[in-house]
Design a protein around this motif. Structure first.
Motif, PDB file in Angstrom:
ATOM      1  N   ASN A 371     -72.794  83.642 -19.504  1.00  0.00           N
ATOM      2  CA  ASN A 371     -72.765  82.657 -20.532  1.00  0.00           C
ATOM      3  C   ASN A 371     -72.857  81.192 -19.598  1.00  0.00           C
ATOM      4  O   ASN A 371     -72.373  79.923 -19.865  1.00  0.00           O
ATOM      5  N   GLU A 376     -77.985  79.902 -20.392  1.00  0.00           N
ATOM      6  CA  GLU A 376     -78.375  79.334 -21.491  1.00  0.00           C
ATOM      7  C   GLU A 376     -79.857  78.642 -21.526  1.00  0.00           C
ATOM      8  O   GLU A 376     -80.651  78.538 -22.468  1.00  0.00           O
ATOM      9  N   ARG A 377     -80.195  78.131 -20.380  1.00  0.00           N
ATOM     10  CA  ARG A 377     -81.556  77.381 -20.437  1.00  0.00           C
ATOM     11  C   ARG A 377     -82.715  78.709 -20.418  1.00  0.00           C
ATOM     12  O   ARG A 377     -83.805  78.301 -20.565  1.00  0.00           O
TER      13      ARG A 377
END
Length: 472
Positions: A371, A376-377
């Motif tokens: 996380n 995320e990217r």
């Protein structure tokens, strides 16, 4: 990148390496007449082709036919780099399309031994459109549930890499081979050569394994056994009778549940509390995925990378052969936070197994999905969704064993609905108890009580209907 590249085998030397001197029967497509100097009238093209024929003894840059590798029948196609750089022209496209059609008719795996510089410029757009023919032929083979394996030799570049090579289900490479879409004469002058090597492509998750030439026959034989087809038409032999290419496989038996491996100097009883269940799952002495896979399989064949430039060393994927020779695909978490590349590799493995009619085993062991900002990217949400969808869509049975931590949706994405089992040293929870306590604004001293409320012990998971059994 190694200082020395591998010797450039001829097309027939590459075939013989795998089949032996008497294990290949060549096929030829119907002849095609071309206008003088080809479709563009390129001055000197006919003379160049004649010199290539004299030099190599071949009529075109590809040879194909049926053969036996180890004990498995297959269709082989092999590029002759000495014939105009192994380039693809119209007649090359005829041979490639015919090879895929032969595999489809005979219901045999396709094994491509690739060494090419790309499309043949002397035929212009006519040559380039051969890539579309190859893609369509490969799609028909894929729809029929037949596997495609590529062995990329030195060099493999351009459209041949982007279709026959990288488009295969399994991509193996010879050490030191130049591999990449851009050939050496067209890439940027300051480009890192490692990125265009077999080893660099492996590091980037584009190649499944770099295999020395003396290990290639055994490796390919194992892959042919694992991928099938798993029906009478895939039995050993040089050729098999024509079969209906539209028939689909029936669902195979489910993969057996692995046996639980003991924890050294630990009790075999079930945990009494949620806190104990979490502690046992996090115990460094507990057996991990590597030990379970070694115990379960006689042969393991890794699939490496997500084909999008990413890898996750904390997720092991591939196909394996059990002691009785039966194939099972596997996806195994190794106790680390699973990254987006891992989920995409898992989805790739499950979809391939489903298409080929091979049962799937998943081993769940993760504190959760990665996380951090990099995850995320890299599309963590989409990658997890892709894995959920692959499991949900699978027509083959998926068997899951939770061997350690089952951390929220990052673990659930790999759990088979209705066929998940747990060990005594595992837990599964909607959220880690520490995080649950923090969200509820409870002091750390209440983490144990929160773990009990979450009902995350193995016996709780069975009582709740999530797990079918506790494996002893």
């Amino acid at each position: 990148m190694p200082d020395e590249t591998p010797a450039r085998m001829t097309a027939r030397e590459a075939v013989t390496l795998l089949t032996g001197p008497a294990g290949f029967t060549e096929h030829l497509p119907p002849p095609r007449e071309l206008p003088a100097d080809g479709p563009l009238g390129w001055a000197g093209y006919d003379a160049a082709r004649e010199r290539a024929r004299t030099r190599t003894g071949e009529e075109e840059s590809v040879v194909y036919g049926t053969g036996v590798v180890g004990d498995r029948a297959c269709v082989l196609l092999s590029f002759e780099f000495g014939f105009l750089g192994g380039s693809l022209g119209q007649r090359t496209g005829d041979r490639l399309e015919a090879a895929y059609a032969l595999a489809l008719t005979r219901r045999l795996p396709l094994l491509a031994l690739v060494a090419t510089g790309g499309s043949r410029m002397q035929e212009g757009m006519v040559a380039l459109t051969q890539l579309q023919r190859v893609a369509a032929a490969a799609t028909r083979l894929r729809a029929a549930g037949l596997p495609q394996i590529a062995v990329v030799r030195d060099p493999t570049t351009g459209g041949g890499w982007a279709t026959v090579g990288a488009g295969a289900d399994v991509v193996l490479a010879l050490p030191g081979a130049q591999v990449g879409f851009a050939g050496s004469r067209v890439r940027p002058a300051d480009a890192d050569p490692y990125a265009y090597s077999a080893e660099g492509q492996f590091a980037a998750g584009q190649v499944d394994a770099v295999v020395p030439a003396d290990e290639l026959t055994a490796t390919v034989t194992h892959w042919l056994r694992a991928l099938g087809p798993h029906d009478p038409s895939g039995a050993p032999g040089a050729d098999v009778p024509d079969a209906d290419p539209s028939r689909s496989h029936g669902a195979p038996p489910a993969a057996p549940v692995p046996r639980a491996l003991p924890v050294p100097s630990a009790t075999a009883r079930l945990p009494e509390t949620g806190r104990e269940a979490v502690a046992r799952a996090r115990d460094a002495r507990r057996p991990r995925a590597e030990a379970y896979l070694a115990d379960y399989f006689a042969v393991r064949l890794p699939l490496h990378g997500d084909r999008c430039g990413g890898t996750d060393p904390g997720l092991l994927c591939g196909f394996g052969l059990r002691a009785d020779g039966s194939p099972v695909a596997y996806v195994a978490q190794c106790g680390t936070a699973t990254r987006p590349a891992g989920y995409r590799t898992a989805a790739r493995t499950i979809r391939l197994a489903d298409r080929l009619g091979v049962p799937v085993l998943t081993l769940v062991d993760t504190p959760g999905a990665a996380n951090d900002a990099a995850a995320e990217r890299a599309g963590a949400g989409a990658a997890i969704a892709e894995t959920f969808a692959a499991v949900a869509a699978a027509r083959v049975p998926v068997t899951t064993l939770v061997i350690g931590e089952g951390g929220s949706g990052g673990a659930l994405a790999l759990a088979a609905p209705g066929n998940t089992h747990v060990t005594a040293d595992s837990y599964f929870s909607v959220i880690a108890p520490e995080l649950a306590a923090a969200i509820l604004k409870r002091p750390p001293s209440e983490t144990g009580a929160t773990a009990d409320q979450l009902r995350l012990r193995p016996q709780d998971l069975v009582d709740l209907g999530f797990a079918r059994s506790i494996v002893g």
